[in-house]
Motif scaffolding. Structure first.
Motif: not given
Length: 553
Positions: A490-499, A539-548
């Motif tokens: 469930e990759p969606h957990r990464i952007p939610f955690a970042l938010l 930075a690392r979280g964004l890199e994991l989802i391929g966002v600058n």
RNA sequence: GCGCCGGUAGCUCAGCGGAAAGAGCGCAAGCCUGCGGAGCUUGAGGUCGCGGGUUCGAGUCCCGCCCGGCGCACCA
């Protein structure tokens, strides 16, 4: 931390049993990070699961266990709460040492060796080269690529693979469509093939052939030059769009190669050998009944060419994959392919293959929303939106984030108006802004002659406030989020955690008392160290989802 | 009809069997001598589709039903 608490509880229960305060066997309990941080850093349900066997109230059992928990310097508080949870709060000194560990490890702190070098294949996108990529393909590509990134970050050896059909009926139709347009361009009246591809890109491909070959192909008996030209041209566009989306592949596999290598014939022979094949109505069928499928499925079409269906080559492809020795084989499919994939897996099992390593990620459809209305997606109408057009409009950062910002098995409404907003209600900008702010603070500090201390022993982490520690705890827990996201696919957990992290940081930052660069140099230095930790996580979280992760916006 | 996936605040959605159900948007009311206000604070707003069951405990698991999406091609 989890391991530590688990053993503390096990030991306590064991000792309570020895002294007769508890009678029953230890039941399997869980140790978890509570959703509400006011409940502490870790909580266990041990008393709740034991209460029945103990014939006591859960809270009473909790009190007994808590009494037997060995006191430790790094555990500040053990408390019975709610219906019978035992909550643990770690001492600040524990968090200080964790912060030091994270900073000393640098970027590698955000990675893990969970995978221990296991080989994973992620097959995704796999769009056939019959036309431009659609918005739906975008969701597939980003899901697959992000999963691959997560596997890489957790110590797996990853192969990104793209499989496509270039030998079947659709590609033949495509070739026929190109030939028809080609002849039209030469001024000959021809009937356009029924169910042919109407898109304007077909005419462009035909025009390319006219420029290169003039009328030389007019009497060409074979479809191959037309088909190949279409494949080459369309695939070039697909690759360009993927690059735009920051998605790449290690391996491309196609149907024609499998057929030419005889792998499809081998599948047919193997199925035949197991009595799984039937012939009627002019076609060759895979028998559904012995496989537990609702009906028979066509393997070879009727008609003079006896063409294999996509299903037959799919089975050959999967056998090929399984033979390559991956520990895990992950496929990303749209919801409309589920039933089909189940048929393929059933056939693999019937042929005696071990399918335990197969995993699938299924995603539901994407709808574009503009002005509160659905953008009608129809190939015939001009309202069709390609992935490339979407990327031109919103850029890869927003596209990737939005594609991931839903659980994959729910329908995705892609709000184009929100996507183009450069304001806090756009989650991408909200997260990126947190990173840019931290970057800006570090720049300001450097200007003011305040360097982030290289020697961590030189800073007194005890100066960090409770609020700063709370954010640090969230940051330190980020590797666990990555592990859980991967476990559940469930990759969606990464952007939610970042938010959530970005939100906590913005709230902190906005309070005047929390100025990172202040007159107290000692305090400033500690906060700078802390800021670097938080920035590193974002930075690392964004890199994991391929966002600058922009330095300034 | 059969299969898969959804149904949680006005909208879009999070929510590993655990504690008083969360976020963003929208709405209402506030905060700019400030390391970036591209930000923050407060408030109103819920029969977690409906009904059973399992469990110490169910939005979460099981069964049935209702609504929506997708599939049930000799298309991929």
């Amino acid at each position: 931390m989890k391991e530590l608490i688990t053993s503390l509880i096990s030991d306590a229960v064991a000792r309570a049993r020895l002294s007769g305060d508890l009678a029953s066997d230890q039941a399997p309990f869980t140790v978890e990070r509570p959703g509400d941080s006011s409940h502490g850093d870790m909580a266990t349900n041990a008393a709740l699961v034991m209460a029945k066997a103990e014939r006591k109230a859960p809270r009473a059992v909790a009190e007994i266990i808590a009494r037997y928990i060995e006191p430790r310097a790094d555990v500040e508080e053990v408390k019975v709460a709610g219906p019978g949870f035992i909550n643990f709060r770690m001492a600040a000194s524990y968090w200080h040492s964790e912060i030091r560990r994270a900073l000393a490890a640098g970027p590698s702190f955000w990675c893990s060796d969970l995978g221990r070098g296991r080989r994973v294949q992620v097959e995704f996108l796999s769009a056939n080269p019959t036309g431009p990529l659609t918005v739906g393909h975008g969701r597939n590509a980003v899901l697959g690529d992000t999963l691959a990134r997560l596997y890489e970050a957790t110590g797996h050896q990853v192969t990104r693979e793209y499989y496509f059909n270039n030998g079947g009926r659709q590609m033949r139709l495509l070739g026929e469509s190109v030939r028809a347009r080609y002849l039209e361009e030469l001024g000959r009246a021809v009937a356009f093939p029924e169910e042919g591809y109407q898109g304007e890109y077909i005419r462009e491909i035909a025009l390319g052939l006219v420029q290169r070959h003039e009328a030389a192909l007019a009497e060409e008996p074979s479809l191959e030059p037309f088909r190949a030209a279409a494949e080459e041209r369309i695939f070039g566009e697909i690759r360009a769009t993927c690059e735009h989306l920051r998605v790449g592949f290690d391996v491309y596999t196609n149907e024609l190669d499998l057929i030419r290598a005889g792998k499809v014939d081998k599948v047919l022979a193997a199925l035949e050998g197991r009595g799984l094949v039937a012939r009627y109505d002019g076609a060759t069928w895979l028998r559904g009944e012995p496989l537990g499928l609702p009906k028979d499925l066509v393997l070879l079409r009727s008609g003079p060419d006896r063409e294999p269906t996509y299903r037959t080559t799919d089975i050959a492809y999967y056998i090929d994959k399984l033979s390559r020795g991956f520990d895990l084989v992950v496929g990303v499919f749209g919801a409309d392919h589920i039933a089909e994939h189940q048929g393929v897996v059933a056939a693999l099992r019937a042929l005696g293959h071990d399918t335990a390593c197969l995993r699938t990620v299924i995603y539901q459809f994407v709808t574009l929303m503009r002005g509160g209305e659905k953008v009608k997606m129809s190939t015939r109408k001009a309202t069709y939106v390609t992935l490339e057009e979407l990327l031109d409009e919103v850029g890869p950062d927003v596209a990737r984030f939005f594609f991931l910002f839903r659980k994959s098995d729910t329908h995705l409404d892609f709000d184009l108006d929100l996507a183009k907003t450069q304001a806090p209600e756009n989650p991408v900008f909200y997260v990126q802004y947190a990173h840019a702010r931290l970057e800006s603070v570090l720049r300001e500090a450097a200007k003011a002659g305040l360097a982030v201390p290289a020697d961590l022993a030189a800073v007194d982490l005890a100066l960090l406030s409770a609020e700063e520690l709370a954010i640090a705890r969230r940051v330190l827990g980020f590797p666990e989020v990555v592990g859980e996201a991967l476990d559940a696919l469930e990759p969606h957990r990464i952007p939610f955690a970042l938010l959530e992290l970005a939100g906590e940081f913005h709230r902190y930052y906005n309070k005047p008392a929390n100025r990172i660069i202040g007159s107290d140099r000692e305090l400033s230095r500690v906060r700078l160290v802390w800021a670097r930790l938080v920035k590193g996580c974002i930075a690392r979280g964004l890199e994991l989802i391929g966002v600058n992760a922009p330095e300034r916006m």
